[in-house]
Design an enzyme around this catalytic site. Structure first.
Site, PDB file in Angstrom:
ATOM      1  N   GLU A 173       0.831  -1.201   0.000  1.00  0.00           N
ATOM      2  CA  GLU A 173       0.000   0.000   0.000  1.00  0.00           C
ATOM      3  C   GLU A 173       0.869   1.256   0.000  1.00  0.00           C
ATOM      4  OE1 GLU A 173      -2.700  -0.511   3.275  1.00  0.00           O
ATOM      5  OE2 GLU A 173      -3.783  -2.146   2.279  1.00  0.00           O
ATOM      6  N   GLU A 183      -9.522   4.086   3.405  1.00  0.00           N
ATOM      7  CA  GLU A 183      -9.159   3.168   2.319  1.00  0.00           C
ATOM      8  C   GLU A 183      -9.197   3.930   0.990  1.00  0.00           C
ATOM      9  OE1 GLU A 183      -8.126   0.118   2.545  1.00  0.00           O
ATOM     10  OE2 GLU A 183      -8.780  -0.637   4.504  1.00  0.00           O
TER      11      GLU A 183
END
Length: 356
Positions: free
Chosen positions: A119, A321
């Site tokens: 990520e 997110e």
């Protein structure tokens, strides 16, 4: 044609930018794919162009190559003097964990990112946001509806953009960057596979966002019971140096609220077991509206940093997110992450001070 000797940190995208050739040209000439890990010391062929030593730098198209701990080290050197930087810890493999701080206000807010190795695009987002925010403040410009100059009188913004530097390096460069003992260890954890793009853990196979004493036992009961590329919470809470660094910072500064950035689904998680303050639901909706995300009360899991922060301080904590697709999101996803992420981050700076 140029013969180029691969160095540690190189990727196909970085070499393409440096030599100002397309990735397609580079891949075709060397019979590679974008998923190929380049092994330091090997030689690849690069089509010759007029400019053969183009500096690696960002463009207005967003992130154009993998952003990891090496890029962060270079970026850190270019920050203005108004941004304070401090090493708050060291990863399993000895990489620094950096904290950046801007502003002098009484309201302390923490942004963090790259808890998971795959990520890393959120590290780029936070560093680019920090650069732009200070630039707007220095030129006395508004950014959307926010006045950075006023905000930095009210807020002290803390940013830990790369919680898991080892995991990010493994995802971007593969196991060739490791010494033999460590390489054997991570290859075993990864089931003998040399593809680490799915890897979210740290270098010991511990998921840093499953390390927190907030429902840790319950979460561990439904997760792997040994080192694994994802979801293994360790032998106990807060065993890992990266998690300890963020824990110590959080206990020391007692933030008004925190944002932990992850990347999948464009959602805002704002609750934990009903322990969050009543304002959290509305704040979560404000963040979601700013980024055109979906507000969600609970992720259905425990032992995350946001969960622990809410449980410990009874103040707002949010898991953000960013992005849509499959991790690791490619650099091409950076434009969407920037356009949706910036208004959300700015909105969070306008929240009330929960430490009063």
């Amino acid at each position: 044609m140029i013969k180029y000797n691969v160095k540690q940190g190189d990727t196909v995208r970085k070499i393409a930018v440096r030599f100002q050739v397309s990735t397609e040209q580079l891949l075709s000439r060397n019979n590679m794919s974008l998923e190929t890990y380049l092994e330091p010391g090997t030689t690849i062929l690069v089509p010759k162009t007029e400019q053969t030593n183009h500096p690696l730098r960002e463009t207005q198209t967003g992130c154009v190559y993998e952003y990891g701990w090496r890029e962060l080290e270079e970026d850190r050197k270019s920050l203005p003097s108004s941004i304070y930087s401090e090493q708050i810890g060291t990863s399993v493999l000895g990489k620094p964990i950096w904290l950046f701080r801007a502003g002098s206000g009484p309201k302390k807010i923490l942004f963090s990112a790259a808890w998971h190795g795959n990520e890393w695009l959120n590290t780029w987002l936070l560093m680019s946001f920090l650069h732009m925010f200070i630039s707007k403040e220095e030129s006395k410009e508004h950014w959307y509806d926010v006045n950075p100059e006023t905000i930095l009188q009210e807020v002290t913004l803390y940013v830990v953009p790369l919680v898991n530097p080892d995991g990010v390096e493994l995802v971007q460069e593969g196991a060739a960057v490791l010494d033999k003992e460590k390489k054997d260890e991570v290859m075993k954890i990864n089931g003998g596979m040399n593809d680490f793009r799915h890897w979210s853990a740290n270098a010991r196979g511990v998921d840093l966002n499953h390390q927190w004493p907030a429902g840790w036992k319950e979460e561990a009961a439904g997760s792997p019971d040994c080192p694994f590329p994802r979801h293994y919470g360790g032998e106990a809470p807060l065993t890992e140096p990266e998690a300890k660094a963020v824990y110590q910072l959080s206990m020391q500064e007692e933030f008004s609220h925190v944002l932990a950035l992850h990347s999948q689904g464009e959602e805002v998680y704002w609750g934990y077991s009903g322990l969050e303050p009543p304002e959290s639901a509305e704040l979560g909706r404000r963040l979601a509206a700013a980024g055109s995300f979906r507000p969600v009360e609970d992720a259905g899991s425990s032992a995350g940093y946001k969960d622990w922060f809410i449980k410990t301080f009874r103040r707002p904590g949010f898991t953000i997110e960013t992005g849509v697709g499959m991790n690791p999101l490619p650099p091409e996803a950076s434009a969407r992450i920037w356009v949706t992420g910036v208004p959300l981050l700015l909105e969070s700076l306008t929240f009330t001070n929960f430490t009063k």
